[in-house]
Enzyme design. Structure first.
Site, PDB file in Angstrom:
ATOM      1  N   GLU A 195     -94.844 -66.868  -9.960  1.00 11.67           N
ATOM      2  CA  GLU A 195     -94.570 -68.314  -9.814  1.00 11.67           C
ATOM      3  C   GLU A 195     -93.337 -68.540  -8.938  1.00 11.67           C
ATOM      4  OE1 GLU A 195     -94.653 -69.197 -14.026  1.00 11.67           O
ATOM      5  OE2 GLU A 195     -96.791 -68.714 -14.028  1.00 11.67           O
ATOM      6  N   GLY A 239     -96.728 -64.818 -21.357  1.00  8.03           N
ATOM      7  CA  GLY A 239     -96.394 -66.233 -21.153  1.00  8.03           C
ATOM      8  C   GLY A 239     -96.868 -67.062 -22.340  1.00  8.03           C
ATOM      9  N   TRP A 256     -90.988 -67.641 -21.675  1.00  9.54           N
ATOM     10  CA  TRP A 256     -91.267 -69.004 -22.169  1.00  9.54           C
ATOM     11  C   TRP A 256     -91.452 -70.009 -21.038  1.00  9.54           C
ATOM     12  CZ3 TRP A 256     -87.431 -69.705 -26.919  1.00  9.54           C
ATOM     13  CH2 TRP A 256     -87.733 -68.721 -27.878  1.00  9.54           C
ATOM     14  N   LYS A 257     -91.189 -69.572 -19.825  1.00  9.69           N
ATOM     15  CA  LYS A 257     -91.308 -70.466 -18.643  1.00  9.69           C
ATOM     16  C   LYS A 257     -90.574 -71.787 -18.907  1.00  9.69           C
ATOM     17  CE  LYS A 257     -95.662 -68.245 -17.589  1.00  9.69           C
ATOM     18  NZ  LYS A 257     -96.848 -68.210 -16.766  1.00  9.69           N
TER      19      LYS A 257
HETATM   20  C1  PEP Z   1     -96.389 -64.574 -17.220  1.00 12.11           C
HETATM   21  O1  PEP Z   1     -95.980 -65.673 -16.944  1.00 12.11           O
HETATM   22  O2  PEP Z   1     -95.716 -63.597 -16.916  1.00 12.11           O
HETATM   23  C2  PEP Z   1     -97.676 -64.448 -17.895  1.00 12.11           C
HETATM   24  C3  PEP Z   1     -98.213 -63.271 -17.999  1.00 12.11           C
HETATM   25  O3  PEP Z   1     -98.245 -65.614 -18.361  1.00 12.11           O
HETATM   26  P1  PEP Z   1     -99.571 -65.719 -19.288  1.00 12.11           P
HETATM   27  O4  PEP Z   1     -99.395 -64.718 -20.402  1.00 12.11           O
HETATM   28  O5  PEP Z   1     -99.582 -67.121 -19.777  1.00 12.11           O
HETATM   29  O6  PEP Z   1    -100.733 -65.377 -18.414  1.00 12.11           O
END
Ligand code: PEP
Length: 254
Positions: A98, A234, A10-11
């Site tokens: 990140e 994500g 969920w970041k």
């Molecule tokens: C992630 O943050 O691990 C990711 C894969 O993000 P997204 O699915 O938004 O690309």
């Protein structure tokens, strides 16, 4: 049968109420649909305890998005693996691109975090993947190999079953552009061979997730690949309907 794990990262999204509602929707879906795939959600730190209470009795596993490698101490603003275990976390995402990019985490730091997380009973979801420049310079496999060798240094053989690898090409994360099926297939086969070379038979059972703009439109073809054991998701994990549609595709790919 192929083992699958669908994990939501969920970041830094959602308020307390929104996060609890999303967790409840996912837990209810899992409760009624009883998928064979494992399902995990990784909310931000402040929501972990309440979501852990909410998930009590549910098959949905709880994960955190990071931790420090020290068990405790004067590290203002940090969270230790023992704290995460004590609020009911099962997984912890480590080495996310990140964290590597914005918080300057090196392979060495990530290795310390993995070793410490394992010691405190957490299951690391260890993220690896090349940048666009590295791919364009034909360094993808060298980068992945180095990240795995360094990140999994000094891991005991009996700890291997607790590790999950997430292959996440940096250029595909949060961009809406996932890697192609061929690129994913090739990378996952490379990672599987590497894991078997490093850990013999134990390397065959390590789950290898794909991450990078995985969504309900591309999940079907990606999750069907033989060495793809699920996804780290994500953006598409922030909506219950979207996330659970991906779980449905995981079910069809087992
Ligand atoms: C992630 O943050 O691990 C990711 C894969 O993000 P997204 O699915 O938004 O690309």
């Amino acid at each position: 049968m192929k083992q699958m794990l669908i994990a939501g990262n969920w970041k830094m999204h959602k308020t307390f109420t929104e996060a609890n509602n999303l967790a409840k929707q996912i837990a209810e879906w899992v409760g009624s649909n009883k998928p064979k795939s494992e399902v995990a959600i990784c909310p931000p730190f402040p929501f972990l305890y309440s979501i852990s209470q909410l998930l009590n009795g549910s098959k949905v596993k709880l994960g955190a998005q990071n931790c420090h490698y020290e068990p405790e101490g004067a590290f203002t603003g940090e969270v230790s693996p023992s704290m995460l275990s004590s609020v009911g976390c099962y997984y912890v995402i480590l080495g996310h691109s990140e964290r590597r990019t914005y918080f300057h985490e090196t392979d060495d730091i990530i290795n310390k975090k993995i070793l410490s997380a394992l010691q405190f009973g957490l299951n690391p979801i260890f993220c690896i993947g090349e940048t666009l420049t590295e791919r364009q310079n034909n360094q993808t496999f060298a980068v992945i190999e180095k990240q795995i060798q360094n990140g999994l240094k000094n891991i005991a053989l009996n700890q291997i079953p607790h590790i999950v690898i997430a292959y996440e090409p940096v250029w595909a994360i949060g961009t809406g552009i996932s890697a192609t099926v061929d690129q994913i297939d090739e990378a996952h086969k490379f990672i599987r061979n590497l894991l078997v070379n490093l850990f013999n038979e134990a390397g065959r059972d390590i789950l290898i997730l794909y991450g990078g703009s995985l969504n309900s439109t591309n999940a079907n073809e990606i999750l069907k690949l033989p060495e793809v054991n699920g996804g780290l998701i994500g953006k598409s994990s922030l909506d219950a309907l979207e996330f659970t549609s991906i779980i449905e595709f995981a079910e069809k790919s087992m």
